[in-house]
Structure formats: structure tokens, C-alpha cells
Design an enzyme around this catalytic site. Structure first.
Site, PDB file in Angstrom:
ATOM      1  N   GLU A   1      -2.290   8.734   8.404  1.00 30.42           N
ATOM      2  CA  GLU A   1      -0.846   8.437   8.452  1.00 30.42           C
ATOM      3  C   GLU A   1      -0.187   9.138   9.644  1.00 30.42           C
ATOM      4  O   GLU A   1       0.803   8.656  10.178  1.00 30.42           O
ATOM      5  CB  GLU A   1      -0.160   8.872   7.149  1.00 30.42           C
ATOM      6  CG  GLU A   1      -0.437   7.963   5.962  1.00 30.42           C
ATOM      7  CD  GLU A   1       0.309   6.621   6.002  1.00 30.42           C
ATOM      8  OE1 GLU A   1       1.429   6.555   6.525  1.00 30.42           O
ATOM      9  OE2 GLU A   1      -0.265   5.621   5.511  1.00 30.42           O
TER      10      GLU A   1
ATOM     11  N   CYS B   1      -4.488  -1.710  -1.843  1.00 32.47           N
ATOM     12  CA  CYS B   1      -4.668  -0.282  -2.090  1.00 32.47           C
ATOM     13  C   CYS B   1      -5.620  -0.139  -3.270  1.00 32.47           C
ATOM     14  O   CYS B   1      -5.346  -0.672  -4.355  1.00 32.47           O
ATOM     15  CB  CYS B   1      -3.305   0.328  -2.420  1.00 32.47           C
ATOM     16  SG  CYS B   1      -3.370   2.049  -2.930  1.00 32.47           S
TER      17      CYS B   1
ATOM     18  N   CYS C   1     -11.041   2.986   0.302  1.00 33.71           N
ATOM     19  CA  CYS C   1      -9.596   3.222   0.463  1.00 33.71           C
ATOM     20  C   CYS C   1      -9.208   2.437   1.699  1.00 33.71           C
ATOM     21  O   CYS C   1      -9.919   2.488   2.718  1.00 33.71           O
ATOM     22  CB  CYS C   1      -9.326   4.715   0.651  1.00 33.71           C
ATOM     23  SG  CYS C   1      -7.653   5.082   1.267  1.00 33.71           S
TER      24      CYS C   1
ATOM     25  N   HIS D   1      -7.087   2.826   3.905  1.00 36.04           N
ATOM     26  CA  HIS D   1      -6.808   3.587   5.125  1.00 36.04           C
ATOM     27  C   HIS D   1      -8.079   3.801   5.973  1.00 36.04           C
ATOM     28  O   HIS D   1      -8.001   3.940   7.194  1.00 36.04           O
ATOM     29  CB  HIS D   1      -6.248   4.980   4.784  1.00 36.04           C
ATOM     30  CG  HIS D   1      -4.793   4.993   4.439  1.00 36.04           C
ATOM     31  ND1 HIS D   1      -4.311   4.518   3.237  1.00 36.04           N
ATOM     32  CD2 HIS D   1      -3.708   5.434   5.135  1.00 36.04           C
ATOM     33  CE1 HIS D   1      -2.990   4.672   3.207  1.00 36.04           C
ATOM     34  NE2 HIS D   1      -2.605   5.229   4.344  1.00 36.04           N
TER      35      HIS D   1
ATOM     36  N   ASP E   1       0.874  -1.172   0.000  1.00 40.40           N
ATOM     37  CA  ASP E   1       0.000   0.000   0.000  1.00 40.40           C
ATOM     38  C   ASP E   1       0.916   1.228   0.000  1.00 40.40           C
ATOM     39  O   ASP E   1       2.122   1.115   0.206  1.00 40.40           O
ATOM     40  CB  ASP E   1      -0.888  -0.010   1.257  1.00 40.40           C
ATOM     41  CG  ASP E   1      -1.791   1.216   1.344  1.00 40.40           C
ATOM     42  OD1 ASP E   1      -2.445   1.554   0.344  1.00 40.40           O
ATOM     43  OD2 ASP E   1      -1.844   1.861   2.419  1.00 40.40           O
ATOM     44  N   SER E   2       0.309   2.395  -0.176  1.00 42.44           N
ATOM     45  CA  SER E   2       1.093   3.625  -0.087  1.00 42.44           C
ATOM     46  C   SER E   2       1.625   3.844   1.334  1.00 42.44           C
ATOM     47  O   SER E   2       2.601   4.568   1.521  1.00 42.44           O
ATOM     48  CB  SER E   2       0.224   4.819  -0.481  1.00 42.44           C
ATOM     49  OG  SER E   2      -0.894   4.893   0.382  1.00 42.44           O
TER      50      SER E   2
HETATM   51  N1  DGL Z   1      -4.817   3.171   0.857  1.00 38.24           N
HETATM   52  C1  DGL Z   1      -4.894   3.539  -0.490  1.00 38.24           C
HETATM   53  C2  DGL Z   1      -6.187   3.195  -1.162  1.00 38.24           C
HETATM   54  O1  DGL Z   1      -6.770   2.188  -0.818  1.00 38.24           O
HETATM   55  C3  DGL Z   1      -4.177   4.780  -0.951  1.00 38.24           C
HETATM   56  C4  DGL Z   1      -4.430   6.046  -0.238  1.00 38.24           C
HETATM   57  C5  DGL Z   1      -3.490   7.122  -0.720  1.00 38.24           C
HETATM   58  O2  DGL Z   1      -2.280   6.905  -0.632  1.00 38.24           O
HETATM   59  O3  DGL Z   1      -3.975   8.138  -1.218  1.00 38.24           O
HETATM   60  O4  DGL Z   1      -6.638   3.864  -2.047  1.00 38.24           O
END
Ligand code: DGL
Length: 265
Positions: free
Chosen positions: A153, A74, A185, A187, A11-12
Site C-alpha cells: 500500500e 479480496c 491475497c 495485493h 478490496d481493502s
Molecule cells: N487484498 C486482500 C486479500 O486478498 C486483503 C489484504 C488486507 O487488507 O489485509 O486478502
């Protein structure tokens, strides 16, 4: 490829931990090698070309570490890069994800769903196809939640600033009749308790992580790649500050792990 080889997941940043937890829950004999690209988080506002480049570099690294399968934990990277990753590594099982518009369209009673994702996901062809296929006859309200990934984050998952932010996003959706909310997302499940404080208890929240874990399980089973025993520690690799990531992973990941900094760029 050996069944006891690790599963690569990326993931990011820390969002993919929500998927990693779902995998650990149902596949306790698997070893995870997790890559958090915190040097480049957030992915949401970056071009598809950039996210494709990052994703290729990360998958290449994880495969060099001997991973038997890849989970793109992600939505943004899946939307941009999944097709090209599968094209580049046709023999590797690569599991991606997408906002759960399909289950949400079945779950809604009011016919209005709220999708929380990122700009990258919303602007993708993959998402447009999803809404084309499953958005008929319902209203799909979308919000790219700009800034939410950064708050998460930073560890502000229980804070008033994040609750206010979510309030601004969710209240207009509730006013328009939304009764089902898609966490598009990885996150966002980390702020689920805050979301639950804002929406009524009768509303439905859909987090696709358990479905992704089950899909991974099916693929590995089909390929006779399910591990019968964990032989290594879960290992985390991070492109940014390892200390910050360590603190967050300790807080949000359910299992023990080893962490290394890895600069792949
Ligand atoms: N967690 C990621 C997603 O599911 C990326 C969020 C990001 O880095 O903008 O889209």
C-alpha cells in the site's frame, strides 16, 4: 438489471486492482466501479465480524450505484463475508475468491506448496475446508506475511525492504521443498517480480485473478448480463486518502478511470 450496468468490485485497498486488470483484459466492454477501503486497510488482522460489516457497507453502496454484479476482489473479505453477502443479496451475482490450493495441488511436483495469504484467510472455515478437500497427500506451508500489505500500500513494490521481507518468507519454504506458490491475497501479485527474483525459474506461481475474471464472465453470460459496449468511465471510490490511491491506481490499473472519495462510515 441492465447488461450495460457497471460491475462493482472491492478490496481493502489496491490489491483488487490485480483482479480488476484481469477483468478489463477479458471483458473490455464492461464498466468497473471499484471500491478501495483504504480507511480500513489492512483487513488481514481484523476480526471476521468487522470484515463482514465493512463488506456489507461497501456492497450496499455499490448496489446503490446500480451495479449488476459484485466481485469480492479480496481473499480475506471472501473468507469472512462471502456467505453472508450472498445470503443478504441472493439475486445478485457475487463472485468471490479463495487461495488457489486446488490448482497448486495439481501443479506441484515435489508435493510441497507455499501459500501466502493473510491471518484472516488462514483462520477462516472456508480455508480450512479448502485444505481438507485439496491438501491430501501434499504438504501445505502457510505464511500470513504480516506487514506485506502495508509495504505494498505504501508503494514499496520494487524496494529492497520488501525483497528482504519476501526472502524471509520464501527461503524457509524453498528449504522445505516448495515448488509451487499460491498468491492468496490480491495485493501479492503486485510484488510478483520480487518473488520471481527469489524463487527458481522452475517454480510455479499461481495468481487466481484470471480465473476469477473468467468465472465472472461465465456468470454474466449465463444471466445474459454481459455488456456489448462500455457507456461509462471506470470509477474508483476510496474511503481513505484519495490522492495516495490515485497515484497507486494510475500506476497499477491498466485503464483510465475517474476517482471519488467516498466516506461510507
Ligand atoms: N487484498 C486482500 C486479500 O486478498 C486483503 C489484504 C488486507 O487488507 O489485509 O486478502
Amino acid at each position: 438489471m441492465a447488461p450495460r450496468a457497471p460491475i462493482g468490485i472491492f478490496d481493502s485497498g489496491i490489491g483488487g486492482l490485480t483482479v480488476a486488470n484481469a477483468i478489463v483484459n477479458i471483458l473490455p466492454h464492461e464498466t468497473l466501479f471499484y471500491f478501495g477501503d483504504t480507511a480500513h486497510v489492512p483487513y488481514g488482522g481484523k476480526s471476521a465480524e468487522t470484515v463482514i460489516r465493512y463488506s456489507h457497507d461497501i456492497v450496499s453502496f455499490l448496489l446503490d450505484q446500480g451495479c449488476k454484479a459484485i466481485v469480492v476482489a479480496c481473499n480475506t473479505a471472501s473468507a469472512a463475508a462471502l456467505a453472508s453477502l450472498r445470503h443478504t443479496w441472493p439475486l445478485v451475482p457475487i463472485i468471490g475468491m479463495e487461495p488457489a490450493v486446488k490448482p497448486a495441488s495439481s501443479a506441484t511436483q515435489t508435493g510441497v506448496i507455499g501459500v501466502l495469504a493473510t491471518r484472516g484467510t488462514f483462520s477462516s472455515e472456508r480455508y480450512a475446508n479448502l485444505v481438507d478437500r485439496f491438501g491430501h497427500g501434499i504438504t501445505v506451508l502457510e505464511n500470513p506475511c504480516i506487514g506485506l500489505v502495508e509495504l505494498i500500500e505504501a508503494g514499496l513494490v520494487e524496494d529492497a525492504i520488501t525483497e528482504n521481507f519476501l526472502q524471509q518468507i520464501l527461503t524457509p519454504m524453498l528449504d522445505k521443498g516448495a515448488d509451487t506458490f499460491v498468491l492468496g491475497c490480491t495485493h501479492y501479485p503486485l510484488v510478483r517480480p520480487l518473488i520471481e527474483r527469489i524463487i527458481p525459474p522452475s517454480a510455479t506461481i499461481i495468481d487466481p485473478a484470471p480465473a476469477v475474471a473468467r468465472q465472472l464472465q461465465r456468470r454474466l453470460q449465463h444471466l445474459s448480463l454481459l455488456s456489448d459496449q462500455r457507456t461509462d468511465d471506470h470509477r474508483f471510490f476510496v474511503s481513505g486518502d484519495p490522492h495516495a490511491f490515485h497515484t497507486m491506481a494510475k500506476r497499477f490499473f491498466l485503464a483510465d478511470f475517474l476517482l471519488e472519495q467516498h466516506l461510507i462510515y
